[in-house]
Design an enzyme around this catalytic site. Sequence first.
Site, mmCIF file in Angstrom:
data_model
loop_
_atom_site.group_PDB
_atom_site.id
_atom_site.type_symbol
_atom_site.label_atom_id
_atom_site.label_comp_id
_atom_site.label_asym_id
_atom_site.label_seq_id
_atom_site.Cartn_x
_atom_site.Cartn_y
_atom_site.Cartn_z
ATOM 1 N N MET B 333 0.835 -1.196 0.000
ATOM 2 C CA MET B 333 0.000 0.000 0.000
ATOM 3 C C MET B 333 0.880 1.261 0.000
ATOM 4 O O MET B 333 0.605 2.225 -0.705
ATOM 5 C CB MET B 333 -0.941 0.004 1.201
ATOM 6 C CG MET B 333 -2.081 0.997 1.048
ATOM 7 S SD MET B 333 -3.070 1.182 2.554
ATOM 8 C CE MET B 333 -4.298 -0.082 2.359
ATOM 9 N N GLY B 334 1.967 1.229 0.777
ATOM 10 C CA GLY B 334 2.895 2.360 0.818
ATOM 11 C C GLY B 334 3.508 2.627 -0.542
ATOM 12 O O GLY B 334 3.463 3.754 -1.039
ATOM 13 N N TRP B 336 2.368 1.712 -3.357
ATOM 14 C CA TRP B 336 1.314 2.122 -4.283
ATOM 15 C C TRP B 336 1.082 3.642 -4.192
ATOM 16 O O TRP B 336 0.877 4.315 -5.197
ATOM 17 C CB TRP B 336 0.016 1.361 -4.009
ATOM 18 C CG TRP B 336 -1.137 1.958 -4.748
ATOM 19 C CD1 TRP B 336 -1.328 1.942 -6.108
ATOM 20 C CD2 TRP B 336 -2.216 2.701 -4.202
ATOM 21 N NE1 TRP B 336 -2.479 2.640 -6.428
ATOM 22 C CE2 TRP B 336 -3.044 3.114 -5.285
ATOM 23 C CE3 TRP B 336 -2.590 3.058 -2.901
ATOM 24 C CZ2 TRP B 336 -4.195 3.860 -5.102
ATOM 25 C CZ3 TRP B 336 -3.740 3.800 -2.727
ATOM 26 C CH2 TRP B 336 -4.532 4.196 -3.811
ATOM 27 N N HIS B 337 1.137 4.189 -2.974
ATOM 28 C CA HIS B 337 0.912 5.627 -2.840
ATOM 29 C C HIS B 337 1.991 6.434 -3.559
ATOM 30 O O HIS B 337 1.734 7.534 -4.034
ATOM 31 C CB HIS B 337 0.855 6.025 -1.365
ATOM 32 C CG HIS B 337 -0.483 5.799 -0.735
ATOM 33 N ND1 HIS B 337 -1.618 6.430 -1.172
ATOM 34 C CD2 HIS B 337 -0.874 5.013 0.292
ATOM 35 C CE1 HIS B 337 -2.656 6.036 -0.441
ATOM 36 N NE2 HIS B 337 -2.232 5.170 0.450
ATOM 37 N N GLY B 338 3.193 5.898 -3.616
ATOM 38 C CA GLY B 338 4.256 6.616 -4.320
ATOM 39 C C GLY B 338 5.602 6.228 -3.765
ATOM 40 O O GLY B 338 5.706 5.777 -2.621
#
Lengths: 80, 406
Positions: B333-334, B336-338
């Site tokens: 998830m991290g 994925w955020h950038g």
Amino acid sequence: MDVKAEIIAILKDVTGLDDVGSDPAENLFADGVLDSMATVEVLVAMQDKFGIQVPVSEFDRNQWNTVNKMVDRVGELEEA
Amino acid sequence: MHNITPYSSPTYFIYLLLLLSPIMIGLYNGKRFRVYETFATVIILITAFFGGNMSQGISLICYILFEMVLVLSYLRYRTKENSKNNFWVFFWSVILAIIPLVFVKIDPLLNNATISLFAFMGISYLTFKSVEMIMEIRDGAIKEVKPWEFIRFLLFFPTITSGPIDRFRRFQKDVLKVPSREEYVALLKTGTNRLMLGLLYKFIIGYIFGTLLLPKVSVLALSYQHQAPLGLSWWVLAYMYVYSMYLFFDFAGYSLFAVAISNFLGVKTPMNFNKPFKSHNIKDFWNRWHMTLSFWFRDFIYMRLMFFMMKKKLVKNRVTMANLGYLTLFLIMGFWHGETWFYIVYGLFHAGAMITNDAWLRFKKRHKKSIPSNKFTECFAIFLTFNVVCFSFLIFSGFLNTLWFS
């Protein structure tokens, strides 16, 4: 043992709670009895016990959230 | 001309509702005007993606074609007689499906980057939908997809830029039928309420926190930087709360718009937020915050990973297994955020919070009798969760990066 007793035994074993299943209509997800990890453990245990396959895609929480519903689902899957 | 981001201004809604009114009149009278629906979709996609230099629009078209060929090929593989259901075919299909997104995410790390073939607003959300379909095709839950249905699902315009993330089978149920008059009137009512609440959230409360307060607090926090250890003056704390409120009201407002407009089209797109600041613990929080994303991660990463580890007996201890799952999920998830340190730390922080939370729940289970549980402990739990969450948003905001490294 009938299916219901077997399922309650699995739930007790997975959650470590003695009073699981005392209310077979209790919503196990809403009351925090089952989380995702415990759910997978229950599904794997049911696969071994009843020889049924429950792909994660077919696992709709609303269809499996009480002991009663689990008994129904297992019944359906055993027939199929 | 430039691209018009959906729902970015109150006037957008006036034009949008005018454009959608024939569809709504049709649904009210028990009819779905499929040709007009397509026409409206094309108009909205043109304003959103072809307004500027068209590169976004061209990317979108290439991306959709690529994913469609991929998903339909995998479906063909899985539905032919005696399909072997080979793990590696599945694995590579998923990898191929996420490759365009991976390139877009890596792009900012490179100088003069050109590797992101398909960059357009909302690529993440379309990728979630494609991967969901591949996973459910593998399980045999999705057995039939027509090219047209695939395109309609991915390009459903109310949710195209930022979700909520719907699921293919659920979506099909809604679009294949026409709601009864009663049902549709009820949908119009809830839709209107959601639209109004969304306007309040995004354009009033979100505006107050994000546009009026946040820049001021930011300037203050930066100006007091040298008078506090690590630059952490009280204004950083103020920034944390203001940013958290802005993040919630802006995003929840946007999500309400997307659900409301879906409702007007007779589609019950799932809600994204359920009073997240009332959560009793961090697990509870993830069942209430950006729900369609966290449920996606739960169903398509966490549970599948648990299944895999349990069947292969890779890890014996169930606690270790659950914790490994949290780390994997929140790291993904991290990323994925950038690709910045603060998104990765945000992921690790939440993994740590989940692991701690689970340990506490186990402890509580063992010492049920000696741990008090009353109104006060409940309020304390909510207060603590709220602050842990706000702190994670401070990391997420990147403000610490500004404070320390620039």
